[in-house]
Structure formats: structure tokens, C-alpha cells
Motif scaffolding. Structure first.
Motif, PDB file in Angstrom:
ATOM      1  N   THR A 121       0.832  -1.206   0.000  1.00  0.00           N
ATOM      2  CA  THR A 121       0.000   0.000   0.000  1.00  0.00           C
ATOM      3  C   THR A 121       0.862   1.251   0.000  1.00  0.00           C
ATOM      4  OG1 THR A 121      -1.702  -1.206   1.238  1.00  0.00           O
ATOM      5  CG2 THR A 121      -1.883   1.186   1.173  1.00  0.00           C
ATOM      6  N   GLN A 214      -7.526   7.951  -0.131  1.00  0.00           N
ATOM      7  CA  GLN A 214      -8.091   6.630   0.183  1.00  0.00           C
ATOM      8  C   GLN A 214      -6.984   5.617   0.463  1.00  0.00           C
ATOM      9  OE1 GLN A 214     -10.571   5.735  -3.197  1.00  0.00           O
ATOM     10  NE2 GLN A 214     -12.307   6.983  -2.441  1.00  0.00           N
ATOM     11  N   SER A 218      -6.152   3.533   3.852  1.00  0.00           N
ATOM     12  CA  SER A 218      -5.921   2.082   3.860  1.00  0.00           C
ATOM     13  C   SER A 218      -4.569   1.746   4.468  1.00  0.00           C
ATOM     14  CB  SER A 218      -6.002   1.534   2.431  1.00  0.00           C
ATOM     15  OG  SER A 218      -7.276   1.767   1.868  1.00  0.00           O
TER      16      SER A 218
END
Length: 491
Positions: A121, A214, A218
Motif C-alpha cells: 500500500t 483513500q 488504507s
């Protein structure tokens, strides 16, 4: 011969009777006028008076640990036995680690997977931010292209306007006019294309920013999961390490509760079976005693103490007070205000012998005060009596009051219970005087106020003191002699 024997028996019987009569006469003479016989002595200065508080308890090490396990498992290895000396950090026992090792591996795999997810991520966020910077650069270029297109449009519009005027005046050909008009329209289309590209890039930037936000959310969630699984991994590793128990201090194994092959259970409150062993540091030994609430106010820190251990009856040990409980010792049963209460006092022994063991019964004699050259009288001389007080706190003696009988018949005086002694005056009359006392020794008590040196007071017997009244005339005997001593023994 029979007559001679009878005559001798009569002489013996008569002699015995005569002795009895003489004794009775002497006793009657000794107790003339019905005066009670008392033991009287003079008040004198005592060279030294020591106040001692005695309390019982048991021997305890200052530092000791009831070792318990934090995991459940079978004891695989036991490396010590009761009585062994151990040092801090020595391995004591080992619990089967199979289950805890499996838990640790599972926690490690989960931690690594979550960490990789968070790392991916993070890479995506970095890539998205890089693309955003590229798009922002393209946006700047598109704005420059739009500015250039608008300048060209203005130029082509001006040129087309002149060509159109010249064409109307028939000064230029139709071909030149059409060429100028085409250039103007091309410039307009270039401006519209530049505007469209600029709008597209602005939209792409906004979308990229939303996507980055976003992804960052996350990533925060993934990082939190990484922390969670890191904690789970740390816990699993900690439990794995606790399959090997080491000594928390240097001392002696004073109690061993388990054997190899038995199951260890986690230590819980009110579960004594969870204790595996007790390790005590026997270099510093204490005696924990219970002191009565009436004596605890006199106990202070660092007061000297003599400790007598039942197992060493001929070897008194020296120590000093190191701890005094602030609240009464509570038990599992319900207590009431009428019950006597005890307070914990800890005495540290100065030079404990090696023979001492935790749990031995002991008696502590705490020296709470020592005074020299003070007035002291026997404890049994101090009595409690209900007396009438005058306006300045003195005793009103009934035998000194005029018309005492009439006054008593008219109104009974208000009586209060006070502490005092019976002082003997020159007429052998006992006078009850109030006394203020200080420290108490084994047989004597200090007098702070009420008596002076050389005053003569009644010290016994107990039976006589119990029935003695203010103003009674008495016969004096020295303590420990004559019938008064016999009365005390008989009481």
C-alpha cells in the motif's frame, strides 16, 4: 506401760493445744482493733526503668518470591531441589514449549503478511504521488500551451480582420482571404483543444488526490494491523520465553511444590496450588509480629528489639523495628468494634544465624522507652477508685468532710473513676491520692505527678488493696514478710 503411754499422749495433746492458743492470741494481738495488715514501702528513685512491648509472630525473609507460571504446560525439566542455593538468572525448570512455539510461529506469519500488505500500500501511494506530480507538471505545460494558443488566436483574428477588409475593398484575392480565415479557425480550434486538455488534467489531478487519500487511509489501517500483529507476536514470543523459568533473585529454594512431569497452571489470586516454589533471600531476616492496639502507639521505627526464637531458646537475637502497620490486621471473619485488634510490626534482625528458617515461631520484646533516675512504684500499688473531685481536680476525702453522714443522706456526690495509690500518713491512715503515670516496666511504673521521694504507699497485698478504703487505719508490714504475704498468696 499403758498408763505411761496414755499420760504421754495427754501431755502431747495439751502441748499442741497450748501452742494453738498462743498462736491465736498472737494473731489477735497482731490484728488489734481490726486494722487490716498491708504491705507498705517508701517511694524511691529507680536507677533505670525500661518499657517493653512483647508480641509474638514468626520468622520471615525480607525478600522472597512465590514463583508461579504464566502459562499452562507439563514440566519437562526440573533443575533444582528444595534447599538448593540459586543465583539470579539461574534456570529452574522448563515447561513443554510445543504449543507456545506453534502460537509464536502463527503470530509471526500473520505479522509478516500484514506488514507486506502495508508495504505494498505504501508503494502504491508513492507511485500515485509520483504520477500526481507528473500530471501537475503536464497541467503547467497545458496552461502554457493554452496561453500560446490564445496569443496565436488573437494574432490570427487580427490578421483575418485586415484580410477581410482588404477583400471587401478588392485589394486582395479570394484565395488570400480564405487562407486567412482558415488560419483564424485553426487558431480557435487549438485554443479549444488546449482548454480541453487543461480541464482533463485538472480532473485527473483531483481524482489522483482522492485516490491518494483513500490509499493513505488504507495504509493507516494496515499500519494499525501491523502494530496489532506485532503486539500479538511479542506476546507469543514472551510466553515462549516463559516456558523456561529463571530465578528472579539470589537465595535458597525454601519450598518446592512440584515434580517433573506435573502440570503447571497460571498463577491466580486465591489459588495457592499455582505456586511452583518459594525462593528466599536469607541474608536479611525479619520477624513479623502482631502488636496489640493498646501498645502500638508506643512503638516507633528503629527501636531496639530482642527476639527469642522457640527453636533457639538459649540464643536471644538483636534487631530493630523497620516497619509499623498503619491499619489493623484483618482476617477473613467478620470483626466488630468490641474485638481486640492487632497491628503488624516488622523487626529486622541485625546478625541472623544460619540456623534460622522461615516460619519459625518467635517472640519480640520491643524496648519502647528507657528512663533513668525517676520515681517508680510497683504496678500493683496503682488502683482505680471512684472518688469525688474538688474544684481544682483534687480528691475530696469522705473522712475529712464535716457532717458527711447528713450530706450523704441529703445528696449523693458525683463520683468519677480515677487512678491513684494509697499513701500512708503518720497516723497509719491510708489516703487515696491521684497519680499521673508514665512508662511501664515489667514490675514497676513511672510516677510523673502525685508522689514525692520517700512517700510511704501501700503496695500489697492484692486482697487487702481490693477492699481498702480511703481513710482506713492499717498496720504496716514490709513487702514479702508476715501475714500480709500469706493473704496475697491465699487470694
Amino acid at each position: 506401760m499403758d498408763k505411761k503411754k496414755k499420760r504421754a499422749m495427754w501431755w502431747i495433746a495439751g502441748g499442741v493445744a497450748l501452742v494453738v492458743i498462743i498462736i491465736v492470741i498472737l494473731l489477735l494481738a497482731f490484728k488489734s482493733n481490726g486494722r487490716p495488715i498491708v504491705e507498705a514501702d517508701q517511694v524511691q528513685l529507680a536507677d533505670k526503668l525500661t518499657a517493653i512491648v512483647t508480641a509474638s509472630g514468626e520468622i520471615k525473609p525480607k525478600n522472597y518470591v512465590d514463583l508461579q507460571s504464566e502459562i499452562t504446560g507439563v514440566i519437562q525439566e526440573l533443575y533444582v531441589k528444595e534447599g538448593d542455593s540459586v543465583r539470579k538468572g539461574d534456570v529452574l525448570l522448563k515447561i513443554d514449549p510445543f504449543q507456545t512455539e506453534a502460537d509464536a510461529r502463527s503470530a509471526e506469519f500473520q505479522y509478516r503478511a500484514t506488514e507486506e500488505e502495508a508495504r505494498n500500500t505504501k508503494h502504491q501511494i508513492d507511485e500515485a504521488k509520483l504520477n500526481l506530480r507528473i500530471t501537475e507538471a503536464n497541467l503547467q505545460s497545458a496552461r502554457a500551451e493554452l496561453d500560446q494558443a490564445q496569443i496565436n488566436l488573437e494574432h490570427e483574428a487580427s490578421l483575418f480582420k485586415r484580410k477581410q477588409q482588404l477583400h471587401e475593398d478588392n485589394l486582395v484575392s479570394r484565395e488570400e482571404y480564405d487562407l486567412a480565415r482558415s488560419s483564424f479557425r485553426l487558431a480557435e480550434s487549438r485554443v479549444e483543444a488546449a482548454k480541453a486538455r487543461l480541464s482533463e488534467l485538472e480532473t485527473r489531478i483531483e481524482v489522483s488526490k482522492v485516490n491518494i487519500e483513500q490509499m493513505e487511509t488504507s495504509y493507516q489501517a494496515a499500519a494499525s494491523r501491523v502494530g496489532q500483529f506485532q503486539a500479538m507476536l511479542d506476546r507469543a514470543r514472551d510466553l515462549l520465553n516463559k516456558t523456561v523459568l529463571t530465578s528472579p533473585l539470589t537465595g535458597v529454594i525454601t519450598k518446592l511444590e512440584v515434580e517433573k512431569g506435573e502440570r503447571a497452571v497460571p498463577g491466580m489470586m486465591f489459588n495457592p496450588s499455582a505456586t511452583l516454589m518459594t525462593i528466599a533471600d536469607l541474608s536479611v531476616i525479619e520477624t513479623e509480629v502482631k502488636v496489640d492496639e493498646t501498645d502500638i502507639v508506643n512503638v516507633k521505627l528503629n527501636q531496639p528489639v530482642i527476639v527469642k526464637v522457640d527453636a533457639l531458646p538459649d540464643r536471644p537475637l538483636k534487631g530493630h523495628v523497620t516497619e509499623i502497620g498503619n491499619s489493623a490486621i484483618t482476617t477473613g471473619t467478620t470483626t466488630t468494634t468490641d474485638q481486640a485488634k492487632d497491628f503488624k510490626v516488622v523487626v529486622q534482625l541485625d546478625n541472623p544465624p544460619v540456623q534460622l528458617r522461615p516460619g519459625l515461631s518467635a517472640t519480640a520484646e520491643i524496648t519502647t522507652a528507657v528512663k533513668e533516675n525517676i520515681l517508680a512504684i510497683p504496678l500493683q500499688a496503682v488502683v482505680m477508685r471512684e472518688v469525688e473531685l474538688d474544684g481544682i481536680g483534687g480528691v475530696v476525702h469522705p473522712w475529712q468532710k464535716k457532717d458527711a453522714k447528713k450530706e450523704n443522706d441529703a445528696k449523693k456526690p458525683k463520683l468519677v473513676e480515677k487512678q491513684g495509690v494509697f499513701k500512708v500518713d503518720k497516723e497509719n491512715r491510708v489516703v487515696f491520692v491521684l497519680v499521673e503515670t508514665g512508662i511501664t516496666g515489667e514490675t514497676k511504673i513511672e510516677v510523673l505527678k502525685g508522689l514525692t521521694d520517700r512517700d510511704e504507699i501501700v503496695v500489697g497485698s492484692f486482697k487487702t488493696l481490693r477492699n481498702l478504703k480511703d481513710g482506713d487505719f492499717v498496720q504496716k508490714r514490709r513487702p514479702g514478710t508476715g501475714p500480709a504475704r500469706e493473704e496475697e498468696q491465699g487470694s
